[in-house]
Scaffold this motif. Structure first.
Motif, PDB file in Angstrom:
ATOM      1  N   HIS A  46      26.478  42.507  28.369  1.00 28.39           N
ATOM      2  CA  HIS A  46      26.675  41.404  27.424  1.00 28.39           C
ATOM      3  C   HIS A  46      25.638  40.303  27.639  1.00 28.39           C
ATOM      4  CE1 HIS A  46      30.155  43.508  26.155  1.00 28.39           C
ATOM      5  NE2 HIS A  46      30.942  43.142  27.131  1.00 28.39           N
ATOM      6  N   ALA A  47      25.278  40.061  28.900  1.00 28.46           N
ATOM      7  CA  ALA A  47      24.257  39.044  29.182  1.00 28.46           C
ATOM      8  C   ALA A  47      22.919  39.462  28.575  1.00 28.46           C
ATOM      9  CB  ALA A  47      24.131  38.838  30.689  1.00 28.46           C
ATOM     10  N   ALA A  48      22.611  40.761  28.690  1.00 28.95           N
ATOM     11  CA  ALA A  48      21.359  41.259  28.128  1.00 28.95           C
ATOM     12  C   ALA A  48      21.330  41.129  26.613  1.00 28.95           C
ATOM     13  CB  ALA A  48      21.146  42.716  28.537  1.00 28.95           C
ATOM     14  N   ALA A  49      22.518  41.248  25.994  1.00 31.40           N
ATOM     15  CA  ALA A  49      22.609  41.140  24.538  1.00 31.40           C
ATOM     16  C   ALA A  49      22.754  39.692  24.079  1.00 31.40           C
ATOM     17  CB  ALA A  49      23.796  41.962  24.030  1.00 31.40           C
ATOM     18  N   GLY A  50      22.849  38.758  25.039  1.00 29.73           N
ATOM     19  CA  GLY A  50      23.010  37.353  24.692  1.00 29.73           C
ATOM     20  C   GLY A  50      24.397  37.021  24.170  1.00 29.73           C
ATOM     21  N   GLU A  51      25.401  37.801  24.574  1.00 31.93           N
ATOM     22  CA  GLU A  51      26.773  37.598  24.104  1.00 31.93           C
ATOM     23  C   GLU A  51      27.643  37.094  25.249  1.00 31.93           C
ATOM     24  OE1 GLU A  51      26.488  41.305  20.892  1.00 31.93           O
ATOM     25  OE2 GLU A  51      27.664  41.523  22.736  1.00 31.93           O
ATOM     26  N   PRO A  52      28.422  36.026  25.040  1.00 32.32           N
ATOM     27  CA  PRO A  52      29.252  35.475  26.110  1.00 32.32           C
ATOM     28  C   PRO A  52      30.360  36.439  26.524  1.00 32.32           C
ATOM     29  CG  PRO A  52      29.768  34.409  24.021  1.00 32.32           C
ATOM     30  CD  PRO A  52      28.561  35.261  23.782  1.00 32.32           C
ATOM     31  N   CYS A  53      30.670  36.406  27.806  1.00 33.13           N
ATOM     32  CA  CYS A  53      31.676  37.304  28.378  1.00 33.13           C
ATOM     33  C   CYS A  53      32.510  36.504  29.375  1.00 33.13           C
ATOM     34  CB  CYS A  53      30.968  38.475  29.068  1.00 33.13           C
ATOM     35  SG  CYS A  53      32.033  39.508  30.074  1.00 33.13           S
ATOM     36  N   PHE A  54      33.826  36.613  29.278  1.00 37.46           N
ATOM     37  CA  PHE A  54      34.718  35.863  30.157  1.00 37.46           C
ATOM     38  C   PHE A  54      35.710  36.814  30.825  1.00 37.46           C
ATOM     39  CE2 PHE A  54      33.530  32.983  26.658  1.00 37.46           C
ATOM     40  CZ  PHE A  54      32.876  32.001  27.389  1.00 37.46           C
ATOM     41  N   LEU A  55      36.038  36.520  32.097  1.00 32.72           N
ATOM     42  CA  LEU A  55      36.997  37.315  32.865  1.00 32.72           C
ATOM     43  C   LEU A  55      38.192  36.453  33.242  1.00 32.72           C
ATOM     44  CD1 LEU A  55      34.652  39.101  35.474  1.00 32.72           C
ATOM     45  CD2 LEU A  55      35.066  39.701  33.077  1.00 32.72           C
ATOM     46  N   PHE A  56      39.394  36.974  33.013  1.00 31.63           N
ATOM     47  CA  PHE A  56      40.621  36.260  33.352  1.00 31.63           C
ATOM     48  C   PHE A  56      41.584  37.181  34.084  1.00 31.63           C
ATOM     49  CE2 PHE A  56      39.416  34.374  29.083  1.00 31.63           C
ATOM     50  CZ  PHE A  56      38.852  33.220  29.611  1.00 31.63           C
ATOM     51  N   ASP A  57      42.294  36.617  35.070  1.00 27.54           N
ATOM     52  CA  ASP A  57      43.395  37.351  35.697  1.00 27.54           C
ATOM     53  C   ASP A  57      44.693  36.603  35.405  1.00 27.54           C
ATOM     54  OD1 ASP A  57      44.120  39.624  37.713  1.00 27.54           O
ATOM     55  OD2 ASP A  57      45.257  37.873  38.366  1.00 27.54           O
ATOM     56  N   ILE A  58      45.740  37.376  35.070  1.00 34.39           N
ATOM     57  CA  ILE A  58      46.972  36.766  34.545  1.00 34.39           C
ATOM     58  C   ILE A  58      48.109  36.818  35.580  1.00 34.39           C
ATOM     59  CG2 ILE A  58      48.320  36.542  32.422  1.00 34.39           C
ATOM     60  CD1 ILE A  58      45.298  36.607  31.986  1.00 34.39           C
ATOM     61  N   GLY A  59      47.761  36.879  36.859  1.00 30.18           N
ATOM     62  CA  GLY A  59      48.754  36.708  37.905  1.00 30.18           C
ATOM     63  C   GLY A  59      49.252  37.987  38.541  1.00 30.18           C
ATOM     64  N   ASP A  60      49.905  37.810  39.686  1.00 30.75           N
ATOM     65  CA  ASP A  60      50.368  38.910  40.539  1.00 30.75           C
ATOM     66  C   ASP A  60      49.205  39.818  40.938  1.00 30.75           C
ATOM     67  OD1 ASP A  60      52.946  38.023  40.687  1.00 30.75           O
ATOM     68  OD2 ASP A  60      53.852  39.674  39.581  1.00 30.75           O
ATOM     69  N   HIS A  61      48.045  39.219  41.129  1.00 31.21           N
ATOM     70  CA  HIS A  61      46.930  39.986  41.696  1.00 31.21           C
ATOM     71  C   HIS A  61      47.287  40.385  43.130  1.00 31.21           C
ATOM     72  CE1 HIS A  61      42.907  40.796  43.403  1.00 31.21           C
ATOM     73  NE2 HIS A  61      42.532  41.066  42.159  1.00 31.21           N
ATOM     74  N   MET A  62      48.021  39.536  43.815  1.00 31.41           N
ATOM     75  CA  MET A  62      48.374  39.808  45.209  1.00 31.41           C
ATOM     76  C   MET A  62      49.801  40.318  45.335  1.00 31.41           C
ATOM     77  SD  MET A  62      49.269  36.147  46.962  1.00 31.41           S
ATOM     78  CE  MET A  62      50.672  36.854  47.837  1.00 31.41           C
ATOM     79  N   ASP A  63      50.024  41.064  46.401  1.00 29.21           N
ATOM     80  CA  ASP A  63      51.353  41.555  46.753  1.00 29.21           C
ATOM     81  C   ASP A  63      51.351  41.740  48.259  1.00 29.21           C
ATOM     82  OD1 ASP A  63      53.624  43.236  47.311  1.00 29.21           O
ATOM     83  OD2 ASP A  63      53.684  43.764  45.187  1.00 29.21           O
ATOM     84  N   ARG A  64      52.228  41.040  48.945  1.00 28.82           N
ATOM     85  CA  ARG A  64      52.214  41.044  50.405  1.00 28.82           C
ATOM     86  C   ARG A  64      52.706  42.362  51.002  1.00 28.82           C
ATOM     87  NH1 ARG A  64      54.545  35.474  52.667  1.00 28.82           N
ATOM     88  NH2 ARG A  64      54.164  36.618  54.623  1.00 28.82           N
ATOM     89  N   SER A  65      53.002  43.339  50.165  1.00 30.39           N
ATOM     90  CA  SER A  65      53.296  44.668  50.688  1.00 30.39           C
ATOM     91  C   SER A  65      52.024  45.353  51.187  1.00 30.39           C
ATOM     92  CB  SER A  65      53.963  45.532  49.615  1.00 30.39           C
ATOM     93  OG  SER A  65      53.094  45.731  48.522  1.00 30.39           O
ATOM     94  N   HIS A  66      50.860  44.869  50.769  1.00 25.57           N
ATOM     95  CA  HIS A  66      49.599  45.415  51.280  1.00 25.57           C
ATOM     96  C   HIS A  66      49.221  44.651  52.544  1.00 25.57           C
ATOM     97  CE1 HIS A  66      45.464  46.713  51.645  1.00 25.57           C
ATOM     98  NE2 HIS A  66      45.684  47.626  50.693  1.00 25.57           N
ATOM     99  N   PRO A  67      48.854  45.361  53.621  1.00 19.78           N
ATOM    100  CA  PRO A  67      48.586  44.664  54.886  1.00 19.78           C
ATOM    101  C   PRO A  67      47.420  43.690  54.818  1.00 19.78           C
ATOM    102  CG  PRO A  67      47.990  46.998  55.038  1.00 19.78           C
ATOM    103  CD  PRO A  67      48.762  46.827  53.775  1.00 19.78           C
ATOM    104  N   TYR A  68      46.398  43.958  53.986  1.00 22.92           N
ATOM    105  CA  TYR A  68      45.274  43.037  53.909  1.00 22.92           C
ATOM    106  C   TYR A  68      45.699  41.724  53.247  1.00 22.92           C
ATOM    107  CZ  TYR A  68      40.670  41.139  52.856  1.00 22.92           C
ATOM    108  OH  TYR A  68      39.563  40.311  52.756  1.00 22.92           O
ATOM    109  N   THR A  69      46.502  41.815  52.219  1.00 15.95           N
ATOM    110  CA  THR A  69      47.032  40.597  51.593  1.00 15.95           C
ATOM    111  C   THR A  69      47.905  39.840  52.575  1.00 15.95           C
ATOM    112  OG1 THR A  69      46.939  41.539  49.369  1.00 15.95           O
ATOM    113  CG2 THR A  69      48.465  39.719  49.708  1.00 15.95           C
ATOM    114  N   GLU A  70      48.723  40.567  53.336  1.00 16.46           N
ATOM    115  CA  GLU A  70      49.564  39.925  54.339  1.00 16.46           C
ATOM    116  C   GLU A  70      48.708  39.241  55.401  1.00 16.46           C
ATOM    117  OE1 GLU A  70      53.283  39.179  56.553  1.00 16.46           O
ATOM    118  OE2 GLU A  70      52.618  39.298  54.476  1.00 16.46           O
ATOM    119  N   ALA A  71      47.690  39.939  55.866  1.00 15.81           N
ATOM    120  CA  ALA A  71      46.861  39.394  56.944  1.00 15.81           C
ATOM    121  C   ALA A  71      46.107  38.149  56.507  1.00 15.81           C
ATOM    122  CB  ALA A  71      45.878  40.460  57.433  1.00 15.81           C
ATOM    123  N   THR A  72      45.701  38.089  55.253  1.00 10.00           N
ATOM    124  CA  THR A  72      44.927  36.942  54.745  1.00 10.00           C
ATOM    125  C   THR A  72      45.780  35.983  53.932  1.00 10.00           C
ATOM    126  OG1 THR A  72      44.271  38.090  52.701  1.00 10.00           O
ATOM    127  CG2 THR A  72      42.858  38.387  54.639  1.00 10.00           C
TER     128      THR A  72
END
Length: 460
Positions: free
Chosen positions: A35-61
């Motif tokens: 999209h950058a090469a085409a000159g078109e704007p691009c946006f990224l959004f996350d709508i929550g619950d990206h994390m879950d403490r059932s994963h040890p890395y999420t728990e550790a950090t």
């Protein structure tokens, strides 16, 4: 008419399924470059619950590793889900986005004094190269009792968004809502804020809209759960009027995306790092404590005492499926405890009359329950397992006993149990009766606390 093409990509409810992240990351990096090469704007959004403490890395950090992933990929904004909001202590939630370069758009969460936390903003604005202005609003699901127990105040998300959208619309061309409310609430918002909300990006109920969903003039996108999909919205917008002249929604199946080099190793490396971060022994266990899903065990006996003491209960009842193994003799680390009980489940007290306790006890003997493959409600195991009863049993003459004394039908008892049983699925009565949740500690913390109290800290 001069058109600007805008690309929006959205993720939601990853729940720390990092095995999907390499393909998501690679796909979004490639699309951003195209999209950058085409000159078109691009946006990224996350709508929550990206994390879950059932994963040890999420728990550790405590989720900060998740935030770093979003930041490294250049997300433009996020909102939070209930896993960010109510599975972290307030200090940990305050620290979650401390180093993030993107805004956390969240309008309905406040401290007890009514002040919005410093890491959240009620709205944010993005500008395209042609000068089109995009207003962002965000809100998360209303788990009132849990947020209040942690010292937060939560407002009704739909009402807040519907009221805020017309005001934001006055200052921009397009309004995008980051909604961790669920599909029904999103439909209602589209109706109530008709003319003010152009795009709703949904989450929470893990629904998927392969081609988007139109409610009136509002386009709703939703990308399921666990990183199975990445959502995409493509807009053609008239630069002069700011009016959307064409819109398209799609989802991309991550299993069908090209696999990058670290596709198989990424999650394994995170787990290895978590093992290092949480590898220090917490206590020394003097003997093996094996667990079982099918019958009471040395581990269930130990945890039953821990749960009752921590909550001050008269008796305890919970499912044996919470144990994903046993505790070995010797040093037990946070990693060991997390592997044993990865669930983001809180202990609680349910206040029941003797008659209600009798009814709950009989329900708990359902022979079909142990084999139920339980999903959700905070449970991260395999099967429900046998119900464990502590200081709660039938005498030889058939009377229900609590701590060796017959239950009095008009007396009130404090039953120690797990929060998952208070949602009404297994014990309908528990949804209505008085309850006391213990937060932010999880049941693995309760076990560790009792072990340290009983055996002492490791090395002491």
């Amino acid at each position: 008419m001069t058109i600007e093409k805008i690309h929006i990509y959205h993720t939601n409810d990853l729940h720390s399924h990092f095995e999907k992240w390499p393909r998501i990351r690679s796909f979004l990096q490639r699309r951003k470059a195209e999209h950058a090469a085409a000159g078109e704007p691009c946006f990224l959004f996350d709508i929550g619950d990206h994390m879950d403490r059932s994963h040890p890395y999420t728990e550790a950090t405590l989720g900060r590793g998740n935030t770093a992933m979003l930041d490294d990929l250049g997300y433009d904004a996020v909102t939070i889900g209930n896993n960010e909001g109510i599975t972290l202590a307030p200090d940990n939630l305050d620290a979650l986005y401390r180093d993030a370069s993107f805004p956390v758009v969240l309008g309905n969460l406040f401290r007890a004094d009514g002040i919005r936390p410093g890491w959240a903003v009620p709205e944010a604005f993005l500008t395209t190269p042609s000068g089109l202005r995009i207003g962002l609003l965000g809100a998360t699901a209303d788990f009132t009792s849990s947020y209040e127990q942690l010292g937060w105040r939560i407002g009704g998300p739909g009402a807040w968004l519907a009221a805020a959208a017309p005001q934001v619309k006055e200052h921009c061309d397009l309004v995008v809502c980051l909604s961790h409310m669920g599909s029904t609430a999103d439909d209602r918002l589209a109706e109530e804020a008709a003319g003010s909300v152009d795009i709703i990006l949904g989450a929470h109920t893990h629904h998927v809209y392969p081609d988007g969903r139109m409610v009136g003039d509002t386009l709703i996108g939703a990308a399921g759960k666990w990183g199975h999909y990445v959502g995409e919205i493509e807009l053609d917008v008239d630069r002069a009027s700011g009016r959307i002249v064409r819109s398209r929604a799609a989802v991309h199946d991550t299993d069908a995306l090209p696999a990058p080099e670290d596709d198989l190793s990424f999650d394994a490396e995170l787990r290895k790092e978590a093992g290092v971060l949480m590898g220090t022994p917490v206590f020394n266990n003097p003997s093996d404590l094996p667990g079982s899903w099918t019958h009471p065990s040395p581990l269930s006996k130990f945890f039953s005492q821990a749960l009752r003491i921590h909550t001050g209960g008269d008796c305890a009842m919970y499912n044996a499926g919470i144990f994903l193994g046993g505790l070995k003799k010797g040093g037990v680390s946070r990693m060991d405890l997390h592997s044993l009980m990865p669930h983001p489940i809180n202990p609680c007290i349910v206040r029941l009359s003797g008659a209600e306790l009798e009814e709950a006890y009989e329900l708990s003997l359902d022979p079909g329950w142990p084999e139920i493959r339980l999903r959700g409600l905070g449970f991260r195991g395999e099967v429900m397992g046998k119900m464990i009863h502590h200081r709660l049993k039938r005498s030889e003459d058939g009377r229900l006993m609590v701590g060796g004394r017959p239950v009095r039908r008009d007396h009130t008892y404090r039953l120690a149990t797990l929060d998952l049983f208070t949602y009404g699925f297994f014990f309908p009565e528990f949804k209505q009766v008085p309850k006391e949740y213990f937060m932010p500690e999880f049941i693995r913390d309760v076990l560790a606390e009792h072990a340290v109290r009983t055996f002492g800290h490791a090395g002491s």
